[in-house]
Design a protein around this motif. Structure first.
Motif, PDB file in Angstrom:
ATOM      1  N   VAL A   1       0.857  -1.183   0.000  1.00 25.46           N
ATOM      2  CA  VAL A   1       0.000   0.000   0.000  1.00 25.46           C
ATOM      3  C   VAL A   1       0.889   1.227   0.000  1.00 25.46           C
ATOM      4  CG1 VAL A   1      -1.803   1.260   1.251  1.00 25.46           C
ATOM      5  CG2 VAL A   1      -1.721  -1.251   1.384  1.00 25.46           C
ATOM      6  N   GLY A   2       0.653   2.134  -0.944  1.00 23.14           N
ATOM      7  CA  GLY A   2       1.468   3.334  -0.991  1.00 23.14           C
ATOM      8  C   GLY A   2       0.769   4.490  -1.673  1.00 23.14           C
ATOM      9  N   ARG A   3       1.277   5.671  -1.394  1.00 18.93           N
ATOM     10  CA  ARG A   3       0.774   6.875  -2.056  1.00 18.93           C
ATOM     11  C   ARG A   3       1.538   7.048  -3.352  1.00 18.93           C
ATOM     12  NH1 ARG A   3      -0.228  10.912   2.513  1.00 18.93           N
ATOM     13  NH2 ARG A   3      -0.561  12.380   0.829  1.00 18.93           N
ATOM     14  N   VAL A   4       0.857   7.540  -4.358  1.00 15.41           N
ATOM     15  CA  VAL A   4       1.464   7.795  -5.661  1.00 15.41           C
ATOM     16  C   VAL A   4       1.099   9.193  -6.124  1.00 15.41           C
ATOM     17  CG1 VAL A   4       1.606   5.389  -6.411  1.00 15.41           C
ATOM     18  CG2 VAL A   4      -0.481   6.677  -6.844  1.00 15.41           C
ATOM     19  N   ARG A   5       1.884   9.691  -7.040  1.00 15.90           N
ATOM     20  CA  ARG A   5       1.625  11.019  -7.580  1.00 15.90           C
ATOM     21  C   ARG A   5       1.919  11.008  -9.062  1.00 15.90           C
ATOM     22  NH1 ARG A   5       0.488  15.732  -6.349  1.00 15.90           N
ATOM     23  NH2 ARG A   5       0.603  15.882  -4.118  1.00 15.90           N
ATOM     24  N   SER A   6       0.985  11.561  -9.829  1.00 11.42           N
ATOM     25  CA  SER A   6       1.238  11.779 -11.250  1.00 11.42           C
ATOM     26  C   SER A   6       1.546  13.263 -11.414  1.00 11.42           C
ATOM     27  CB  SER A   6       0.008  11.386 -12.083  1.00 11.42           C
ATOM     28  OG  SER A   6      -1.009  12.363 -11.944  1.00 11.42           O
ATOM     29  N   GLU A   7       1.649  13.712 -12.633  1.00 10.72           N
ATOM     30  CA  GLU A   7       1.934  15.136 -12.859  1.00 10.72           C
ATOM     31  C   GLU A   7       0.813  16.033 -12.367  1.00 10.72           C
ATOM     32  OE1 GLU A   7       2.893  15.745 -16.953  1.00 10.72           O
ATOM     33  OE2 GLU A   7       4.490  14.261 -16.925  1.00 10.72           O
ATOM     34  N   ILE A   8      -0.413  15.490 -12.350  1.00 12.84           N
ATOM     35  CA  ILE A   8      -1.564  16.349 -12.041  1.00 12.84           C
ATOM     36  C   ILE A   8      -2.361  15.954 -10.807  1.00 12.84           C
ATOM     37  CG2 ILE A   8      -1.900  17.137 -14.412  1.00 12.84           C
ATOM     38  CD1 ILE A   8      -4.080  14.958 -14.680  1.00 12.84           C
ATOM     39  N   ARG A   9      -2.065  14.787 -10.212  1.00 14.36           N
ATOM     40  CA  ARG A   9      -2.873  14.369  -9.070  1.00 14.36           C
ATOM     41  C   ARG A   9      -2.138  13.372  -8.183  1.00 14.36           C
ATOM     42  NH1 ARG A   9      -7.196  10.800 -12.587  1.00 14.36           N
ATOM     43  NH2 ARG A   9      -5.600   9.619 -13.665  1.00 14.36           N
ATOM     44  N   ALA A  10      -2.718  13.179  -7.012  1.00 11.72           N
ATOM     45  CA  ALA A  10      -2.169  12.230  -6.044  1.00 11.72           C
ATOM     46  C   ALA A  10      -3.195  11.136  -5.810  1.00 11.72           C
ATOM     47  CB  ALA A  10      -1.857  12.944  -4.732  1.00 11.72           C
ATOM     48  N   GLY A  11      -2.715  10.004  -5.329  1.00  3.44           N
ATOM     49  CA  GLY A  11      -3.635   8.913  -5.067  1.00  3.44           C
ATOM     50  C   GLY A  11      -2.985   7.818  -4.253  1.00  3.44           C
ATOM     51  N   ILE A  12      -3.664   6.691  -4.207  1.00  3.79           N
ATOM     52  CA  ILE A  12      -3.197   5.521  -3.477  1.00  3.79           C
ATOM     53  C   ILE A  12      -3.160   4.349  -4.441  1.00  3.79           C
ATOM     54  CG2 ILE A  12      -3.700   3.915  -1.593  1.00  3.79           C
ATOM     55  CD1 ILE A  12      -5.234   6.270  -0.282  1.00  3.79           C
ATOM     56  N   ARG A  13      -2.038   3.636  -4.419  1.00  3.29           N
ATOM     57  CA  ARG A  13      -1.896   2.441  -5.249  1.00  3.29           C
ATOM     58  C   ARG A  13      -1.693   1.250  -4.312  1.00  3.29           C
ATOM     59  NH1 ARG A  13       1.392   3.721  -9.844  1.00  3.29           N
ATOM     60  NH2 ARG A  13      -0.645   4.394 -10.568  1.00  3.29           N
ATOM     61  N   ILE A  14      -2.386   0.163  -4.617  1.00  8.63           N
ATOM     62  CA  ILE A  14      -2.281  -1.055  -3.817  1.00  8.63           C
ATOM     63  C   ILE A  14      -2.010  -2.223  -4.757  1.00  8.63           C
ATOM     64  CG2 ILE A  14      -3.375  -2.500  -2.057  1.00  8.63           C
ATOM     65  CD1 ILE A  14      -5.357  -0.172  -1.575  1.00  8.63           C
ATOM     66  N   VAL A  15      -1.007  -3.024  -4.396  1.00  7.90           N
ATOM     67  CA  VAL A  15      -0.645  -4.188  -5.204  1.00  7.90           C
ATOM     68  C   VAL A  15      -0.850  -5.442  -4.355  1.00  7.90           C
ATOM     69  CG1 VAL A  15       1.177  -5.339  -6.511  1.00  7.90           C
ATOM     70  CG2 VAL A  15       1.063  -2.829  -6.475  1.00  7.90           C
ATOM     71  N   PHE A  16      -1.673  -6.345  -4.861  1.00  2.00           N
ATOM     72  CA  PHE A  16      -1.963  -7.630  -4.225  1.00  2.00           C
ATOM     73  C   PHE A  16      -1.249  -8.701  -5.036  1.00  2.00           C
ATOM     74  CE2 PHE A  16      -5.388  -4.670  -3.822  1.00  2.00           C
ATOM     75  CZ  PHE A  16      -5.793  -4.760  -2.498  1.00  2.00           C
ATOM     76  N   ALA A  17      -0.378  -9.491  -4.398  1.00  2.00           N
ATOM     77  CA  ALA A  17       0.388 -10.500  -5.135  1.00  2.00           C
ATOM     78  C   ALA A  17       0.360 -11.837  -4.409  1.00  2.00           C
ATOM     79  CB  ALA A  17       1.831 -10.041  -5.309  1.00  2.00           C
ATOM     80  N   ASP A  18       0.188 -12.905  -5.186  1.00  2.00           N
ATOM     81  CA  ASP A  18       0.261 -14.248  -4.618  1.00  2.00           C
ATOM     82  C   ASP A  18       0.959 -15.166  -5.615  1.00  2.00           C
ATOM     83  OD1 ASP A  18      -1.655 -15.891  -6.300  1.00  2.00           O
ATOM     84  OD2 ASP A  18      -3.093 -14.423  -5.548  1.00  2.00           O
ATOM     85  N   GLN A  19       1.368 -16.309  -5.119  1.00  2.00           N
ATOM     86  CA  GLN A  19       2.003 -17.327  -5.958  1.00  2.00           C
ATOM     87  C   GLN A  19       1.084 -18.543  -6.073  1.00  2.00           C
ATOM     88  OE1 GLN A  19       4.904 -16.785  -7.658  1.00  2.00           O
ATOM     89  NE2 GLN A  19       4.597 -14.730  -6.848  1.00  2.00           N
ATOM     90  N   GLY A  20      -0.218 -18.294  -6.020  1.00  2.00           N
ATOM     91  CA  GLY A  20      -1.213 -19.365  -6.071  1.00  2.00           C
ATOM     92  C   GLY A  20      -1.377 -19.945  -7.459  1.00  2.00           C
ATOM     93  N   PRO A  21      -2.505 -20.612  -7.684  1.00  2.00           N
ATOM     94  CA  PRO A  21      -2.721 -21.317  -8.951  1.00  2.00           C
ATOM     95  C   PRO A  21      -3.014 -20.403 -10.140  1.00  2.00           C
ATOM     96  CG  PRO A  21      -4.666 -21.469  -7.559  1.00  2.00           C
ATOM     97  CD  PRO A  21      -3.583 -20.813  -6.730  1.00  2.00           C
ATOM     98  N   GLY A  22      -3.208 -19.115  -9.900  1.00  2.00           N
ATOM     99  CA  GLY A  22      -3.583 -18.211 -10.988  1.00  2.00           C
ATOM    100  C   GLY A  22      -5.072 -18.345 -11.285  1.00  2.00           C
ATOM    101  N   ILE A  23      -5.543 -17.513 -12.187  1.00  2.00           N
ATOM    102  CA  ILE A  23      -6.961 -17.519 -12.549  1.00  2.00           C
ATOM    103  C   ILE A  23      -7.088 -18.155 -13.924  1.00  2.00           C
ATOM    104  CG2 ILE A  23      -9.004 -16.096 -12.982  1.00  2.00           C
ATOM    105  CD1 ILE A  23      -7.718 -13.989 -11.087  1.00  2.00           C
ATOM    106  N   ALA A  24      -7.739 -19.318 -13.967  1.00  2.00           N
ATOM    107  CA  ALA A  24      -7.813 -20.084 -15.213  1.00  2.00           C
ATOM    108  C   ALA A  24      -8.652 -19.373 -16.269  1.00  2.00           C
ATOM    109  CB  ALA A  24      -8.369 -21.479 -14.932  1.00  2.00           C
TER     110      ALA A  24
END
Length: 134
Positions: free
Chosen positions: A62-85
């Motif tokens: 979970v982290g804050r991000v900034r583009s040239e014109i705005r700010a926001g929050i970016r969240i990355v969810f990662a797993d090493q599971g079976p994937g989505i078929a």
């Protein structure tokens, strides 16, 4: 992401609660509106639960991000599971396997401004969401 991001391992139901609490805290700090805070926390809760239940656990960044014109929050969810078929099916409105909030991936996608998914059978799943400040 950036130096402000935090990584949370997701291996138990309590970790899902910790993700939800962190997302709420970061959303308040970023000055998201109450409606946008609720949308982001709801999406994050669903996706963190999916990481645990379907991916066998993983991480959430979970982290804050900034583009040239705005700010926001970016969240990355990662797993090493079976994937989505069948990603198309998984992204279909109303599709759920019954374990989460009933939102499914499509519901979580509707609650955020940006939604990207990288998955393959046997390769795990990474979902990145962003909510921008208005």
């Amino acid at each position: 992401m950036n130096q402000e991001s935090r990584l949370i391992p997701v291996a138990t139901d309590q970790d899902v609660v910790r993700v939800r609490q962190l997302v709420r805290t970061v959303a308040v700090e970023a000055k998201l509106s109450l409606v946008d805070q609720t949308k982001l926390v709801t999406a994050a809760s669903e996706l963190a639960r999916n990481t645990l239940v379907y991916g066998g656990g993983g991480t959430v960044e979970v982290g804050r991000v900034r583009s040239e014109i705005r700010a926001g929050i970016r969240i990355v969810f990662a797993d090493q599971g079976p994937g989505i078929a069948d990603l198309d099916l998984a992204l279909t409105d109303g599709y759920t396997t019954g374990g989460g909030l009933g939102l499914g991936l499509s519901g979580a996608r509707r609650l955020v401004d940006e939604f990207a998914i990288d998955t393959a059978p046997g390769k795990g799943t990474t979902i990145t969401i962003t909510k921008w400040c208005r």
